[in-house]
Design a protein around this motif. Structure first.
Motif, PDB file in Angstrom:
ATOM      1  N   PRO A 128       2.342   0.222 -15.020  1.00 39.50           N
ATOM      2  CA  PRO A 128       3.655   0.236 -15.687  1.00 39.50           C
ATOM      3  C   PRO A 128       4.402   1.544 -15.487  1.00 39.50           C
ATOM      4  O   PRO A 128       5.631   1.545 -15.332  1.00 39.50           O
ATOM      5  CB  PRO A 128       3.287   0.012 -17.161  1.00 39.50           C
ATOM      6  N   ALA A 129       3.686   2.665 -15.491  1.00 37.35           N
ATOM      7  CA  ALA A 129       4.350   3.953 -15.286  1.00 37.35           C
ATOM      8  C   ALA A 129       4.907   4.060 -13.868  1.00 37.35           C
ATOM      9  O   ALA A 129       5.982   4.640 -13.649  1.00 37.35           O
ATOM     10  CB  ALA A 129       3.366   5.089 -15.555  1.00 37.35           C
ATOM     11  N   GLN A 130       4.196   3.513 -12.904  1.00 40.53           N
ATOM     12  CA  GLN A 130       4.688   3.536 -11.524  1.00 40.53           C
ATOM     13  C   GLN A 130       5.945   2.683 -11.369  1.00 40.53           C
ATOM     14  O   GLN A 130       6.876   3.053 -10.655  1.00 40.53           O
ATOM     15  CB  GLN A 130       3.588   3.050 -10.582  1.00 40.53           C
ATOM     16  N   LEU A 131       5.971   1.520 -12.051  1.00 37.58           N
ATOM     17  CA  LEU A 131       7.156   0.667 -11.982  1.00 37.58           C
ATOM     18  C   LEU A 131       8.360   1.360 -12.607  1.00 37.58           C
ATOM     19  O   LEU A 131       9.479   1.277 -12.092  1.00 37.58           O
ATOM     20  CB  LEU A 131       6.879  -0.666 -12.685  1.00 37.58           C
ATOM     21  N   ARG A 132       8.138   2.039 -13.709  1.00 36.31           N
ATOM     22  CA  ARG A 132       9.245   2.780 -14.328  1.00 36.31           C
ATOM     23  C   ARG A 132       9.723   3.892 -13.402  1.00 36.31           C
ATOM     24  O   ARG A 132      10.930   4.134 -13.272  1.00 36.31           O
ATOM     25  CB  ARG A 132       8.798   3.366 -15.664  1.00 36.31           C
ATOM     26  N   ALA A 133       8.783   4.556 -12.720  1.00 33.68           N
ATOM     27  CA  ALA A 133       9.161   5.638 -11.813  1.00 33.68           C
ATOM     28  C   ALA A 133      10.003   5.119 -10.653  1.00 33.68           C
ATOM     29  O   ALA A 133      10.884   5.829 -10.152  1.00 33.68           O
ATOM     30  CB  ALA A 133       7.911   6.336 -11.292  1.00 33.68           C
ATOM     31  N   VAL A 178       7.406  13.670  -7.949  1.00 34.94           N
ATOM     32  CA  VAL A 178       8.835  13.746  -8.281  1.00 34.94           C
ATOM     33  C   VAL A 178       9.069  13.828  -9.780  1.00 34.94           C
ATOM     34  O   VAL A 178       9.880  14.649 -10.257  1.00 34.94           O
ATOM     35  CB  VAL A 178       9.591  12.544  -7.684  1.00 34.94           C
ATOM     36  N   THR A 179       8.404  12.971 -10.544  1.00 33.86           N
ATOM     37  CA  THR A 179       8.678  12.893 -11.988  1.00 33.86           C
ATOM     38  C   THR A 179       7.490  13.272 -12.865  1.00 33.86           C
ATOM     39  O   THR A 179       7.646  13.378 -14.084  1.00 33.86           O
ATOM     40  CB  THR A 179       9.122  11.471 -12.372  1.00 33.86           C
ATOM     41  N   GLY A 180       6.318  13.440 -12.288  1.00 36.11           N
ATOM     42  CA  GLY A 180       5.127  13.669 -13.096  1.00 36.11           C
ATOM     43  C   GLY A 180       4.474  12.373 -13.518  1.00 36.11           C
ATOM     44  O   GLY A 180       3.314  12.346 -13.916  1.00 36.11           O
ATOM     45  N   CYS A 181       5.236  11.259 -13.470  1.00 35.95           N
ATOM     46  CA  CYS A 181       4.741   9.905 -13.761  1.00 35.95           C
ATOM     47  C   CYS A 181       3.965   9.865 -15.080  1.00 35.95           C
ATOM     48  O   CYS A 181       2.758   9.621 -15.120  1.00 35.95           O
ATOM     49  CB  CYS A 181       3.864   9.407 -12.609  1.00 35.95           C
ATOM     50  N   ALA A 228       5.475   9.316  -7.195  1.00 38.14           N
ATOM     51  CA  ALA A 228       5.954   9.390  -8.577  1.00 38.14           C
ATOM     52  C   ALA A 228       5.439  10.645  -9.264  1.00 38.14           C
ATOM     53  O   ALA A 228       6.178  11.323  -9.997  1.00 38.14           O
ATOM     54  CB  ALA A 228       5.523   8.150  -9.339  1.00 38.14           C
ATOM     55  N   GLU A 229       4.176  10.985  -9.041  1.00 32.97           N
ATOM     56  CA  GLU A 229       3.622  12.189  -9.659  1.00 32.97           C
ATOM     57  C   GLU A 229       4.287  13.442  -9.116  1.00 32.97           C
ATOM     58  O   GLU A 229       4.508  14.409  -9.855  1.00 32.97           O
ATOM     59  CB  GLU A 229       2.111  12.237  -9.428  1.00 32.97           C
ATOM     60  N   ASP A 253       0.810  -1.218   0.000  1.00 31.37           N
ATOM     61  CA  ASP A 253       0.000   0.000   0.000  1.00 31.37           C
ATOM     62  C   ASP A 253       0.843   1.268   0.000  1.00 31.37           C
ATOM     63  O   ASP A 253       0.334   2.359   0.309  1.00 31.37           O
ATOM     64  CB  ASP A 253      -0.941   0.010   1.203  1.00 31.37           C
ATOM     65  N   ALA A 254       2.112   1.164  -0.305  1.00 27.96           N
ATOM     66  CA  ALA A 254       2.975   2.353  -0.346  1.00 27.96           C
ATOM     67  C   ALA A 254       2.442   3.336  -1.396  1.00 27.96           C
ATOM     68  O   ALA A 254       1.982   2.937  -2.473  1.00 27.96           O
ATOM     69  CB  ALA A 254       4.407   1.959  -0.675  1.00 27.96           C
ATOM     70  N   PRO A 255       2.486   4.647  -1.129  1.00 30.72           N
ATOM     71  CA  PRO A 255       1.934   5.647  -2.067  1.00 30.72           C
ATOM     72  C   PRO A 255       2.846   5.878  -3.271  1.00 30.72           C
ATOM     73  O   PRO A 255       3.360   6.982  -3.490  1.00 30.72           O
ATOM     74  CB  PRO A 255       1.807   6.897  -1.193  1.00 30.72           C
ATOM     75  N   VAL A 256       3.046   4.833  -4.066  1.00 32.83           N
ATOM     76  CA  VAL A 256       3.974   4.930  -5.200  1.00 32.83           C
ATOM     77  C   VAL A 256       3.491   5.965  -6.208  1.00 32.83           C
ATOM     78  O   VAL A 256       4.272   6.815  -6.673  1.00 32.83           O
ATOM     79  CB  VAL A 256       4.131   3.548  -5.867  1.00 32.83           C
TER      80      VAL A 256
END
Length: 256
Positions: A214-219, A199-202, A196-197, A189-192
């Protein structure tokens, strides 16, 4: 005075004329006898009181109508399982070639977070795998690639197949020294997405929408995202393990 004392007094009185001081001795004997009887009565009463107390104490341990319960000894063999199961082999598929790597090293952890696992490879086919009690935990692995640059993968723990090197992907100094793999494990349940949004905009990948899986995993492959996420969730309880697999060292190959 008891019957026995009367008989004794008459006997000694009859002989009082024959022996001087007999009367005085008679009184002394009678007093001594009475003292002995009082002492015996006191001892008997004390023993009876102790017996009653022992019975009372024994009765406290049981309630009326309850059967005695034998106290079971502690079974030292009943211990908590060590954590997620570590596979003994790692299957490698290289085109038509298939072979298994044996377990060479493993480490277990009780809390999630960032860890470094050191190992000494014995071949260029070193493999690794991360296993968790919670298959939904987020896992990131980073280790050196062919040119020495860091590379790795991010996945949910239950879907993380692990990875391995071969002769074409192992760094040039792979067999010359020990290496280490960096591992991050975050709660399911970590707020990935949130981190991500921020720090990187995700950005979505391909035709994905918003900051999807998939975008969260890349982040998570971004060190800044991992650092911020680790600061938010900290080291939470959660058991997991890292396993390193390898082929046996070739004859004459140094191992350390």
């Amino acid at each position: 005075m008891s019957h026995t004392e009367n008989d004794l007094r008459e006997l000694l009185t009859g002989r009082a004329g024959e022996q001087e001081g007999a009367a005085a001795r008679l009184d002394t004997i009678i007093r001594r006898g009475r003292r002995i009887r009082r002492t015996r009565r006191a001892l008997t009463a004390g023993a009876a009181a102790l017996a009653v107390t022992a019975v009372a104490l024994t009765g406290v341990q049981l309630r009326p109508g309850e059967a005695p319960v034998a106290q079971q000894p502690v079974d030292s063999a009943q211990v908590e399982p060590p954590g997620p199961e570590i596979p003994e082999k790692f299957e490698v598929r290289l085109g038509a070639e298939r072979f298994d790597l044996g377990l060479a090293h493993s480490e277990r952890f009780e809390t999630m977070g960032a860890r470094s696992v050191a190992f000494t490879p014995t071949s260029t086919s070193t493999g690794y795998r991360v296993v968790c009690d919670d298959p939904g935990a987020w896992v990131v692995t980073v280790l050196p690639l062919k040119g020495g640059e860091p590379g790795g993968s991010a996945a949910r723990c239950g879907n993380a197949p692990g990875g391995h090197h071969d002769e074409r992907s192992a760094p040039a100094d792979w067999l010359e020294r020990p290496h280490s793999m960096q591992v991050w494990v975050f709660p399911a349940d970590a707020p990935v997405r949130k981190v991500a949004e921020e720090v990187t905009g995700c950005r979505p990948i391909g035709k994905g929408r918003d900051c999807d899986g998939p975008a969260q995993l890349r982040a998570l492959m971004d060190p800044k995202v991992r650092e911020r996420l680790l600061a938010e969730v900290g080291d939470r309880p959660g058991r997991w393990a890292v396993a390193i697999y390898d082929r046996p060292a070739a004859p004459g190959t140094p191992t350390g």
